[in-house]
Design a protein around this motif. Structure first.
Motif, PDB file in Angstrom:
ATOM      1  N   VAL A 266       0.842  -1.207   0.000  1.00 16.96           N
ATOM      2  CA  VAL A 266       0.000   0.000   0.000  1.00 16.96           C
ATOM      3  C   VAL A 266       0.875   1.253   0.000  1.00 16.96           C
ATOM      4  O   VAL A 266       0.637   2.198  -0.776  1.00 16.96           O
ATOM      5  N   LEU A 267       1.887   1.278   0.857  1.00 15.47           N
ATOM      6  CA  LEU A 267       2.784   2.433   0.885  1.00 15.47           C
ATOM      7  C   LEU A 267       3.554   2.580  -0.424  1.00 15.47           C
ATOM      8  O   LEU A 267       3.707   3.704  -0.943  1.00 15.47           O
ATOM      9  N   ALA A 268       4.025   1.472  -0.963  1.00 19.94           N
ATOM     10  CA  ALA A 268       4.773   1.536  -2.215  1.00 19.94           C
ATOM     11  C   ALA A 268       3.912   2.065  -3.341  1.00 19.94           C
ATOM     12  O   ALA A 268       4.364   2.886  -4.161  1.00 19.94           O
ATOM     13  N   LEU A 269       2.660   1.620  -3.411  1.00 20.73           N
ATOM     14  CA  LEU A 269       1.758   2.122  -4.448  1.00 20.73           C
ATOM     15  C   LEU A 269       1.472   3.602  -4.245  1.00 20.73           C
ATOM     16  O   LEU A 269       1.436   4.383  -5.218  1.00 20.73           O
ATOM     17  N   GLY A 270       1.277   4.016  -2.989  1.00 17.74           N
ATOM     18  CA  GLY A 270       1.053   5.436  -2.721  1.00 17.74           C
ATOM     19  C   GLY A 270       2.250   6.287  -3.101  1.00 17.74           C
ATOM     20  O   GLY A 270       2.103   7.353  -3.720  1.00 17.74           O
ATOM     21  N   PHE A 271       3.457   5.832  -2.739  1.00 18.67           N
ATOM     22  CA  PHE A 271       4.661   6.573  -3.118  1.00 18.67           C
ATOM     23  C   PHE A 271       4.792   6.657  -4.643  1.00 18.67           C
ATOM     24  O   PHE A 271       5.132   7.713  -5.195  1.00 18.67           O
ATOM     25  N   ALA A 272       4.534   5.546  -5.314  1.00 16.72           N
ATOM     26  CA  ALA A 272       4.690   5.525  -6.770  1.00 16.72           C
ATOM     27  C   ALA A 272       3.698   6.460  -7.444  1.00 16.72           C
ATOM     28  O   ALA A 272       4.059   7.172  -8.395  1.00 16.72           O
ATOM     29  N   MET A 273       2.458   6.473  -6.984  1.00 20.72           N
ATOM     30  CA  MET A 273       1.467   7.353  -7.592  1.00 20.72           C
ATOM     31  C   MET A 273       1.777   8.821  -7.313  1.00 20.72           C
ATOM     32  O   MET A 273       1.543   9.684  -8.167  1.00 20.72           O
ATOM     33  N   ALA A 274       2.308   9.101  -6.132  1.00 21.83           N
ATOM     34  CA  ALA A 274       2.643  10.485  -5.805  1.00 21.83           C
ATOM     35  C   ALA A 274       3.872  10.976  -6.564  1.00 21.83           C
ATOM     36  O   ALA A 274       3.995  12.185  -6.830  1.00 21.83           O
ATOM     37  N   LEU A 275       4.767  10.055  -6.922  1.00 21.23           N
ATOM     38  CA  LEU A 275       6.028  10.440  -7.557  1.00 21.23           C
ATOM     39  C   LEU A 275       6.116   9.959  -8.996  1.00 21.23           C
ATOM     40  O   LEU A 275       7.210   9.815  -9.543  1.00 21.23           O
ATOM     41  N   ALA A 276       4.973   9.688  -9.627  1.00 22.26           N
ATOM     42  CA  ALA A 276       4.983   9.145 -10.989  1.00 22.26           C
ATOM     43  C   ALA A 276       5.512  10.156 -11.999  1.00 22.26           C
ATOM     44  O   ALA A 276       6.202   9.779 -12.956  1.00 22.26           O
ATOM     45  N   ARG A 277       5.213  11.421 -11.816  1.00 23.57           N
ATOM     46  CA  ARG A 277       5.682  12.426 -12.767  1.00 23.57           C
ATOM     47  C   ARG A 277       7.165  12.692 -12.565  1.00 23.57           C
ATOM     48  O   ARG A 277       7.656  12.742 -11.438  1.00 23.57           O
ATOM     49  N   SER A 278       7.856  12.880 -13.659  1.00 18.17           N
ATOM     50  CA  SER A 278       9.296  13.114 -13.606  1.00 18.17           C
ATOM     51  C   SER A 278       9.585  14.581 -13.335  1.00 18.17           C
ATOM     52  O   SER A 278       9.157  15.465 -14.087  1.00 18.17           O
ATOM     53  N   SER A 279      10.299  14.820 -12.261  1.00 21.03           N
ATOM     54  CA  SER A 279      10.739  16.168 -11.908  1.00 21.03           C
ATOM     55  C   SER A 279      11.912  16.036 -10.948  1.00 21.03           C
ATOM     56  O   SER A 279      12.181  14.945 -10.412  1.00 21.03           O
ATOM     57  N   ARG A 280      12.594  17.122 -10.719  1.00 22.14           N
ATOM     58  CA  ARG A 280      13.750  17.065  -9.831  1.00 22.14           C
ATOM     59  C   ARG A 280      13.334  16.772  -8.396  1.00 22.14           C
ATOM     60  O   ARG A 280      14.004  16.018  -7.687  1.00 22.14           O
ATOM     61  N   VAL A 281      12.228  17.359  -7.970  1.00 22.61           N
ATOM     62  CA  VAL A 281      11.759  17.117  -6.603  1.00 22.61           C
ATOM     63  C   VAL A 281      11.342  15.661  -6.433  1.00 22.61           C
ATOM     64  O   VAL A 281      11.678  14.997  -5.441  1.00 22.61           O
ATOM     65  N   ASN A 282      10.605  15.134  -7.417  1.00 23.81           N
ATOM     66  CA  ASN A 282      10.193  13.734  -7.339  1.00 23.81           C
ATOM     67  C   ASN A 282      11.381  12.788  -7.388  1.00 23.81           C
ATOM     68  O   ASN A 282      11.394  11.755  -6.716  1.00 23.81           O
ATOM     69  N   ALA A 283      12.385  13.140  -8.181  1.00 20.85           N
ATOM     70  CA  ALA A 283      13.594  12.308  -8.231  1.00 20.85           C
ATOM     71  C   ALA A 283      14.291  12.279  -6.871  1.00 20.85           C
ATOM     72  O   ALA A 283      14.802  11.237  -6.445  1.00 20.85           O
ATOM     73  N   LEU A 284      14.305  13.418  -6.193  1.00 15.52           N
ATOM     74  CA  LEU A 284      14.911  13.470  -4.859  1.00 15.52           C
ATOM     75  C   LEU A 284      14.144  12.598  -3.874  1.00 15.52           C
ATOM     76  O   LEU A 284      14.737  11.825  -3.103  1.00 15.52           O
ATOM     77  N   PHE A 285      12.812  12.689  -3.899  1.00 18.32           N
ATOM     78  CA  PHE A 285      12.007  11.881  -2.979  1.00 18.32           C
ATOM     79  C   PHE A 285      12.101  10.391  -3.318  1.00 18.32           C
ATOM     80  O   PHE A 285      12.079   9.541  -2.422  1.00 18.32           O
ATOM     81  N   ARG A 286      12.208  10.058  -4.597  1.00 22.33           N
ATOM     82  CA  ARG A 286      12.395   8.650  -4.968  1.00 22.33           C
ATOM     83  C   ARG A 286      13.687   8.115  -4.360  1.00 22.33           C
ATOM     84  O   ARG A 286      13.722   6.989  -3.843  1.00 22.33           O
ATOM     85  N   ALA A 287      14.745   8.908  -4.446  1.00 20.00           N
ATOM     86  CA  ALA A 287      16.019   8.473  -3.875  1.00 20.00           C
ATOM     87  C   ALA A 287      15.921   8.319  -2.362  1.00 20.00           C
ATOM     88  O   ALA A 287      16.474   7.369  -1.785  1.00 20.00           O
ATOM     89  N   LEU A 288      15.208   9.236  -1.705  1.00 16.75           N
ATOM     90  CA  LEU A 288      15.063   9.148  -0.251  1.00 16.75           C
ATOM     91  C   LEU A 288      14.259   7.915   0.157  1.00 16.75           C
ATOM     92  O   LEU A 288      14.601   7.228   1.124  1.00 16.75           O
ATOM     93  N   PHE A 289      13.191   7.612  -0.567  1.00 19.79           N
ATOM     94  CA  PHE A 289      12.374   6.442  -0.239  1.00 19.79           C
ATOM     95  C   PHE A 289      13.106   5.137  -0.556  1.00 19.79           C
ATOM     96  O   PHE A 289      12.843   4.108   0.078  1.00 19.79           O
ATOM     97  N   PHE A 290      14.003   5.194  -1.537  1.00 19.74           N
ATOM     98  CA  PHE A 290      14.744   3.990  -1.909  1.00 19.74           C
ATOM     99  C   PHE A 290      15.977   3.782  -1.031  1.00 19.74           C
ATOM    100  O   PHE A 290      16.540   2.678  -1.007  1.00 19.74           O
ATOM    101  N   LEU A 291      16.385   4.791  -0.300  1.00 19.51           N
ATOM    102  CA  LEU A 291      17.599   4.714   0.510  1.00 19.51           C
ATOM    103  C   LEU A 291      17.603   3.541   1.492  1.00 19.51           C
ATOM    104  O   LEU A 291      18.636   2.868   1.650  1.00 19.51           O
ATOM    105  N   PRO A 292      16.497   3.235   2.206  1.00 19.79           N
ATOM    106  CA  PRO A 292      16.537   2.084   3.129  1.00 19.79           C
ATOM    107  C   PRO A 292      16.879   0.762   2.456  1.00 19.79           C
ATOM    108  O   PRO A 292      17.418  -0.141   3.110  1.00 19.79           O
ATOM    109  N   VAL A 293      16.583   0.634   1.168  1.00 16.84           N
ATOM    110  CA  VAL A 293      16.889  -0.607   0.465  1.00 16.84           C
ATOM    111  C   VAL A 293      18.401  -0.819   0.400  1.00 16.84           C
ATOM    112  O   VAL A 293      18.883  -1.965   0.436  1.00 16.84           O
ATOM    113  N   LEU A 294      19.166   0.249   0.321  1.00 20.56           N
ATOM    114  CA  LEU A 294      20.612   0.154   0.204  1.00 20.56           C
ATOM    115  C   LEU A 294      21.291  -0.181   1.523  1.00 20.56           C
ATOM    116  O   LEU A 294      22.469  -0.551   1.539  1.00 20.56           O
ATOM    117  N   ILE A 295      20.577  -0.043   2.628  1.00 24.76           N
ATOM    118  CA  ILE A 295      21.149  -0.326   3.943  1.00 24.76           C
ATOM    119  C   ILE A 295      21.010  -1.819   4.232  1.00 24.76           C
ATOM    120  O   ILE A 295      19.913  -2.366   4.136  1.00 24.76           O
TER     121      ILE A 295
END
Length: 306
Positions: free
Chosen positions: A97-126
Motif C-alpha cells: 500500500v505504501l509503495a503504491l502510494g509513493f509511486a502514484m505520488a512520484l509518478a511524474r518526472s521532476s527534480r523534486v520527485n527524483a529526490l524523494f524517490r532516492a530518499l524512499f529507496f535509501l533504506p533498500v541500500l542499507i
C-alpha cells in the motif's frame, strides 16, 4: 501402365548440431553450479528430514516421518508458524500500500520527485543487519530516540522489544520501512504502462480519484501487484537477520519466525532432522503461495490480452 518410383527411406541424422553442442558447452558451468548449490542441497535436506540420531552421538538412522511428527507436535514450531503468518500480513500488505502510494505520488518526472524517490529507496541500500542496529537504538527503553521524544510529550512508551504484545509489531515496522521503497520501483514501472487515454476517458465520464484508482489504475497494475506479492512473500520467509539482532526470537517466542526456528533446531539443539523437516515445510509453503500468486498473475495477463 506406369510403375511409380520406389520410395527411399533415409535414416535420420541424430548427430547433434554444432550450435546445440556449443549451447550446452556454454551452459555447462551454470548448470553445474545450479546442480551443486541448488538441487543437491535440496536432496540433502530431503534425506536428512527422513533420518535422525536414535541416540545422542549415534549414527544416522532412517526414522521415516518421525521428524515431521515431532515438528508439528512442537508448540514452538506452531508459535513460529503463527508468528510468520501475522508477520506476513502485517508487512506485505502495508508495504504494498505504501509503495503504491509513493509511486502514484512520484509518478511524474521532476527534480523534486527524483529526490524523494532516492530518499524512499535509501533504506533498500542499507543492509538488514545495519538497519536492525539503527532500530535497536530507536527502540531502546527509556533512552531510545522514540521514548526520548515521547517523554517530551509526557507519554510513556511501551517496551518496544521486551513486551511480547509489541515486539513483533516493532519488527514489522522495520520490515515495512526497509521494503516499501524497493516495491515502489516496480509500481513506478507499472504505472508507465497505464495509457493516458484511459485516465482521460475516466475523467470525461466523471470518475473521481478513488474511482480512477479502482477501475483504471489497479486493473492495469494487476500483473505488477502479483509479481511484487511473490517477492514480498519470499522476503517474509527468507529474511531473519533483524530477528537475530533485535530479539533472538523473544520475548516468550513472540518474534520467533520459521527460519529462526530452523536455525535454533540445527545450531542450538543439534537436531538436524527436525531442522530439515522445518525447511521442507517452509519450502512447501513457499511453493504453494508462489504458485497461487503466479496463477493469479497469469489470469491477469489473460484478462488484459482479452
Amino acid at each position: 501402365m506406369t510403375v511409380g518410383k520406389a520410395k527411399t527411406w533415409s535414416v535420420p541424422d541424430w548427430r547433434p548440431r554444432r550450435t546445440t553442442v556449443l549451447a550446452f558447452a556454454l551452459l555447462a558451468p551454470s548448470l553445474l553450479f545450479l546442480a551443486l548449490f541448488t538441487y543437491w542441497p535440496v536432496v540433502q535436506v530431503l534425506w536428512q528430514s527422513l533420518h535422525g540420531q536414535v541416540r545422542v552421538g549415534g549414527p544416522q538412522a532412517y526414522v521415516g516421518a518421525q521428524n515431521f511428527l515431532k515438528l508439528f507436535a512442537d508448540p514452538a514450531f506452531r508459535k513460529a508458524l503463527a508468528n510468520n503468518l501475522v508477520y506476513a500480513l502485517g508487512t506485505v500488505i502495508p508495504s504494498l500500500v505504501l509503495a503504491l502510494g509513493f509511486a502514484m505520488a512520484l509518478a511524474r518526472s521532476s527534480r523534486v520527485n527524483a529526490l524523494f524517490r532516492a530518499l524512499f529507496f535509501l533504506p533498500v541500500l542499507i543492509p538488514l543487519v545495519a538497519a536492525a542496529s539503527i532500530f535497536l537504538f530507536l527502540f531502546l527503553p527509556n533512552i531510545g530516540l522514540i521514548d526520548y521524544h515521547l517523554a517530551k510529550l509526557a507519554i510513556s512508551g511501551p517496551n518496544w522489544l521486551g513486551d511480547p504484545d509489541v515486539a513483533l509489531w516493532s519488527i514489522m515496522a522495520l520490515t515495512v520501512w526497509k521494503n516499501a521503497g524497493y516495491y515502489m520501483l516496480f509500481f513506478l514501472a507499472g504505472l508507465q504502462a497505464v495509457p493516458a487515454d484511459a485516465y482521460e476517458a475516466a475523467i470525461l465520464d466523471g470518475a473521481g480519484p478513488w474511482q480512477r484508482l479502482r477501475y483504471v489504475t489497479l486493473p492495469y497494475l494487476k500483473p505488477t501487484i502479483g509479481f511484487v506479492l511473490v517477492i514480498g512473500l519470499l522476503n517474509v520467509v527468507t529474511q531473519v537477520d533483524h530477528v537475530f539482532v533485535l530479539t533472538k526470537g523473544g520475548p516468550s517466542d513472540s518474534t520467533n519466525l520459521l527460519l529462526f526456528y530452523v536455525y535454533q533446531q540445527a545450531v542450538e539443539n543439534y537436531d538436524a532432522g527436525r531442522a530439515a523437516a522445518g525447511t521442507l515445510v517452509m519450502l512447501a509453503l513457499l511453493l504453494v503461495v508462489t504458485a497461487s500468486s503466479l496463477r493469479t498473475l497469469e489470469r491477469s495477463f489473460g484478462e488484459k490480452d482479452a
